[in-house]
Write an enzyme that holds these catalytic residues in place. Sequence first.
Site, PDB file in Angstrom:
ATOM      1  N   VAL A 123       0.826  -1.160  -0.028  1.00  0.00           N
ATOM      2  CA  VAL A 123      -0.033  -0.005  -0.007  1.00  0.00           C
ATOM      3  C   VAL A 123       0.806   1.322  -0.217  1.00  0.00           C
ATOM      4  O   VAL A 123       0.187   2.362   0.104  1.00  0.00           O
ATOM      5  CB  VAL A 123      -0.812   0.080   1.270  1.00  0.00           C
ATOM      6  CG1 VAL A 123      -1.923  -1.066   1.057  1.00  0.00           C
ATOM      7  CG2 VAL A 123      -0.229   0.062   2.596  1.00  0.00           C
ATOM      8  N   LYS A 124       2.176   1.205  -0.138  1.00  0.00           N
ATOM      9  CA  LYS A 124       2.857   2.355   0.109  1.00  0.00           C
ATOM     10  C   LYS A 124       3.241   3.061  -1.282  1.00  0.00           C
ATOM     11  O   LYS A 124       2.749   2.379  -2.189  1.00  0.00           O
ATOM     12  CB  LYS A 124       4.257   1.922   0.580  1.00  0.00           C
ATOM     13  CG  LYS A 124       4.156   1.288   1.973  1.00  0.00           C
ATOM     14  CD  LYS A 124       3.757   2.327   3.076  1.00  0.00           C
ATOM     15  CE  LYS A 124       3.927   1.789   4.598  1.00  0.00           C
ATOM     16  NZ  LYS A 124       2.871   0.667   4.786  1.00  0.00           N
TER      17      LYS A 124
END
Length: 407
Positions: free
Chosen positions: A196-197
């Site tokens: 999710v980064k």
Amino acid sequence: MKVPFSPPFIDQDVINEVLSTLESGWITSGPKVKALEEEVCKLTSVSHTVCVNSWTSGAILVLKWFGVKEGDEVIVPAYTYSATALAVIHCGATPVMVDINEDFTVDTSKIEQAITNKTKVIMPVDIAGWPCDYDAINELVNAPSRIKVFNPESEKQKQLGRILVISDAAHSIGATYKGLQSGNLTDITIFSFHAVKNITTAEGGAICLNLPESFNNDEEYKLMKLFTLNGQNKDAFTKSQAGGWKYDILFAGLKVNMPDICAAIGLAQIRKYNDLLLVERERVARRYQNFFSQYSFFQLPILEDKERKSCFHLYALRINSISEEKRDLIIESVTKTGVSVNVHFIPMPMLTVFKDRGYKIEDFPIAYDNYSREISLPIYPQLTDDEVDYICTAILTSYKKVIQSND
């Protein structure tokens, strides 16, 4: 309309980079990892970067490298993901939690009060991509009064001669503080490349070395690379070369190396990070700001000031004068519209593993207040303006629905 919270950015360049890795016949740590390390160095202006298989393993590695052990203390903010403190626990040491400021950054005055002769490391956290006040933290550890109480026990601790500062920059690759890139603000910085980064390798992380002159960063890089491979003096790529099979285990390291198949994803992304991915994240964040600034009952995150600029990892919206229970009802209502939202984070003292160790959320009032009113909105390059507008409407409508039904 269905809007996911944080899908990875996968374009044809990512696919091509992964395919080239598969076709090369080499998928574990090798040339792609080295190339990604070089790209991180270029982005952050540090001299050396060590890629690992997660932020957590990177933190454990650095703490062990510094000699952190049972009886030692590491100061961390109470408001962060559990990995920040769990890494400390995995080394046998004690996480000393302190409260935060209203902008989510760690309260430096609380850090100062928490320092003892057992303190070996301070680990500030850049929540949502917003950098901490690193000048204040660095000045604190370099103050003669703090150096005097520092009790070095390991070789690396004696070499440094003071408390080590590790930036938990899991959220903040691409953020800036006083003109410097995140990664270049403390002794050591650790990024996350989780799915999710802002930049992802599916799972992964990177350790950026910015150690003072008493250290040879090149030598520490080589040592940490050995540390990622069980302390083995040859990586798999070197061993695979003709006559390269013979190896030695020099010390009890970890097995936390990043494979090339993962590095390939991040390599394709980081090459277009500043010119595309970061630009698009800012577009989404600014559009949120323009909408929510119209309403006094919303508290907007800080995106930029005279000293700092976020990398827009999260859009952490808070709602004024609302309880945790009402916040949860708003989230439930928003979810019914098809919009996925989140909360960052549940303060660590509220989690069972830490409550069982005696931590109490009542000791961290600002952390709890921020948590109880926070909703993280979707923010990623693929979001269209129409989708952002739909999210804004869903939040506003759900807020009014919950508040009016409870009045």
